[in-house]
Design a protein around this motif. Structure first.
Motif, PDB file in Angstrom:
ATOM      1  N   GLY A  20    -100.889 -44.558 -38.059  1.00  0.00           N
ATOM      2  CA  GLY A  20    -101.889 -43.506 -38.154  1.00  0.00           C
ATOM      3  C   GLY A  20    -101.666 -42.370 -37.181  1.00  0.00           C
ATOM      4  O   GLY A  20    -102.401 -41.376 -37.207  1.00  0.00           O
ATOM      5  N   ASP A  21    -100.659 -42.499 -36.309  1.00  0.00           N
ATOM      6  CA  ASP A  21    -100.373 -41.460 -35.317  1.00  0.00           C
ATOM      7  C   ASP A  21     -98.898 -41.086 -35.386  1.00  0.00           C
ATOM      8  O   ASP A  21     -98.087 -41.549 -34.578  1.00  0.00           O
ATOM      9  CB  ASP A  21    -100.731 -41.963 -33.912  1.00  0.00           C
ATOM     10  N   PRO A  22     -98.507 -40.252 -36.354  1.00  0.00           N
ATOM     11  CA  PRO A  22     -97.091 -39.878 -36.494  1.00  0.00           C
ATOM     12  C   PRO A  22     -96.578 -39.026 -35.344  1.00  0.00           C
ATOM     13  O   PRO A  22     -95.375 -38.798 -35.238  1.00  0.00           O
ATOM     14  CB  PRO A  22     -97.065 -39.096 -37.811  1.00  0.00           C
ATOM     15  N   GLY A  23     -97.462 -38.565 -34.468  1.00  0.00           N
ATOM     16  CA  GLY A  23     -97.038 -37.755 -33.336  1.00  0.00           C
ATOM     17  C   GLY A  23     -96.516 -38.554 -32.164  1.00  0.00           C
ATOM     18  O   GLY A  23     -96.086 -37.979 -31.165  1.00  0.00           O
ATOM     19  N   HIS A  24     -96.535 -39.882 -32.267  1.00  0.00           N
ATOM     20  CA  HIS A  24     -95.996 -40.724 -31.198  1.00  0.00           C
ATOM     21  C   HIS A  24     -94.971 -41.676 -31.786  1.00  0.00           C
ATOM     22  O   HIS A  24     -95.297 -42.549 -32.590  1.00  0.00           O
ATOM     23  CB  HIS A  24     -97.113 -41.524 -30.512  1.00  0.00           C
ATOM     24  N   GLU A  25     -93.711 -41.483 -31.398  1.00  0.00           N
ATOM     25  CA  GLU A  25     -92.622 -42.337 -31.857  1.00  0.00           C
ATOM     26  C   GLU A  25     -92.010 -43.053 -30.661  1.00  0.00           C
ATOM     27  O   GLU A  25     -92.030 -42.537 -29.540  1.00  0.00           O
ATOM     28  CB  GLU A  25     -91.546 -41.506 -32.553  1.00  0.00           C
ATOM     29  N   VAL A  26     -91.463 -44.237 -30.914  1.00  0.00           N
ATOM     30  CA  VAL A  26     -90.761 -44.966 -29.863  1.00  0.00           C
ATOM     31  C   VAL A  26     -89.326 -45.198 -30.301  1.00  0.00           C
ATOM     32  O   VAL A  26     -89.031 -45.318 -31.493  1.00  0.00           O
ATOM     33  CB  VAL A  26     -91.444 -46.311 -29.539  1.00  0.00           C
ATOM     34  N   LEU A  27     -88.421 -45.237 -29.333  1.00  0.00           N
ATOM     35  CA  LEU A  27     -87.007 -45.459 -29.598  1.00  0.00           C
ATOM     36  C   LEU A  27     -86.640 -46.838 -29.076  1.00  0.00           C
ATOM     37  O   LEU A  27     -86.888 -47.152 -27.901  1.00  0.00           O
ATOM     38  CB  LEU A  27     -86.156 -44.377 -28.936  1.00  0.00           C
ATOM     39  N   VAL A  28     -86.050 -47.654 -29.949  1.00  0.00           N
ATOM     40  CA  VAL A  28     -85.827 -49.065 -29.658  1.00  0.00           C
ATOM     41  C   VAL A  28     -84.373 -49.434 -29.935  1.00  0.00           C
ATOM     42  O   VAL A  28     -83.814 -49.067 -30.979  1.00  0.00           O
ATOM     43  CB  VAL A  28     -86.760 -49.950 -30.515  1.00  0.00           C
TER      44      VAL A  28
END
Length: 316
Positions: A223-231
């Motif tokens: 629901g929050d496409p403005g926060h991405e994480v890199l894994v």
């Protein structure tokens, strides 16, 4: 990363008339990097362009299935959107004409509606329309049947290119046929032949100098496409965050933040991850998505009897 693409580190520069967006917190160059939206252009930062060859298993009757419709087409594009509930198969039959032929359905391909959208009063004769509709319906059935195999093939192409290969081929048995040879099933089932497409991409191969192989970008909260994480895919280790900075609902910059436990590497050695790594990995995530789209498009063409579309460049 050139200084011109960053949010100015000097507070006075941030307050300059041409400094768009609200004044952000100061960046720590070792762990944080902020890139203005107008400078967040993937092709300018991506790895060099290269051509890769993708091979696919295609039913040997696929090519013949488009024999009747092929004379009506000129550099066509066929777009397939299966969807969970609603599906669409859209044909752009001619590169020089504003014509779109559409087959759309809900739940079942067998209940699909056929339509033609055109600025021309009669882009096709009634006989031509019969041919187009019959071919599109057959194509939709075949694509629905092959949907799982399509996704497997697309994943295989992307994985092969990421691993450094310039040619991706499906797994073969010990008796491997030559290109374009037909493989017939002894029980009489439809045989397969090899379809080939040349795809242009900026997906990079393995980086021997990096301590991390493939890095995926994920949404911790859909629901929050403005926060991405890199894994890190191999270890599932969180390496950093990418956050969209917005002013009154309008995005104006992107902030890359290295997580604390990966900021430093071995004692007295270089940092394990720096913000520029996060930018590169995010760029590569987008390049892999582009390659997957191109591979899927090529296979849709081949399965329905069309030539694979020409490689598309995303140059900047």
């Amino acid at each position: 990363m050139a200084g011109s693409v960053l949010v100015p580190a000097d507070p006075a520069a941030r307050d300059a008339p041409d400094a768009r967006g609200p004044r952000p917190l100061a960046d720590d160059p070792a762990t944080v990097l902020t890139v203005r939206r107008e400078h967040d252009v993937v092709p300018e930062r991506a790895t060099p362009w290269r051509d890769v060859v993708a091979e696919f298993d295609v039913p040997d009757d696929a090519r013949a299935s488009a024999d009747l419709v092929r004379p009506l087409l000129d550099d066509p594009e066929l777009h397939w959107s299966p969807g969970l509930r609603r599906g669409v198969l859209a044909l752009l039959p001619r590169s020089t004409a504003m014509v779109r032929v559409v087959l759309s359905w809900e739940w079942s391909v067998e209940a699909a509606d056929f339509s033609v959208h055109s600025l021309e009063p009669e882009p096709f004769s009634s006989d031509d329309l019969v041919v187009l509709e019959g071919w599109l319906r057959d194509a939709a059935r075949r694509l629905a049947t092959e949907s799982d195999a399509i996704e497997v093939a697309v994943t295989r192409v992307v994985d092969d290119v990421v691993s450094g290969l310039d040619r991706s081929a499906p797994p073969r048995s010990t008796s491997t046929p030559a290109d374009d040879d037909v493989v017939n099933d002894p029980d009489g089932a439809t045989g397969h032949t090899t379809g080939t497409a040349v795809l242009g991409t900026r997906v990079a191969g393995p980086d021997t100098e990096s301590g991390h192989g493939r890095v995926d970008v994920r949404l911790p909260d859909p629901g929050d496409p403005g926060h991405e994480v890199l894994v890190d895919v191999s270890t599932d280790r969180l390496l950093g965050h990418r956050t969209t900075l917005a002013d009154e609902g309008g995005p104006w910059a992107f902030r890359y933040v290295v997580v604390g436990e990966v900021e430093t590497g071995p004692a007295e050695g270089p940092a394990d991850v720096v913000p520029a790594d996060l930018v590169h990995w995010h760029d590569q995530h987008i390049q892999r998505q582009m390659l997957a789209d191109d591979a899927r498009q090529a296979l849709v063409h081949l399965l329905t009897g069309l030539d694979a579309p020409a490689s598309v460049g995303y140059g900047g």
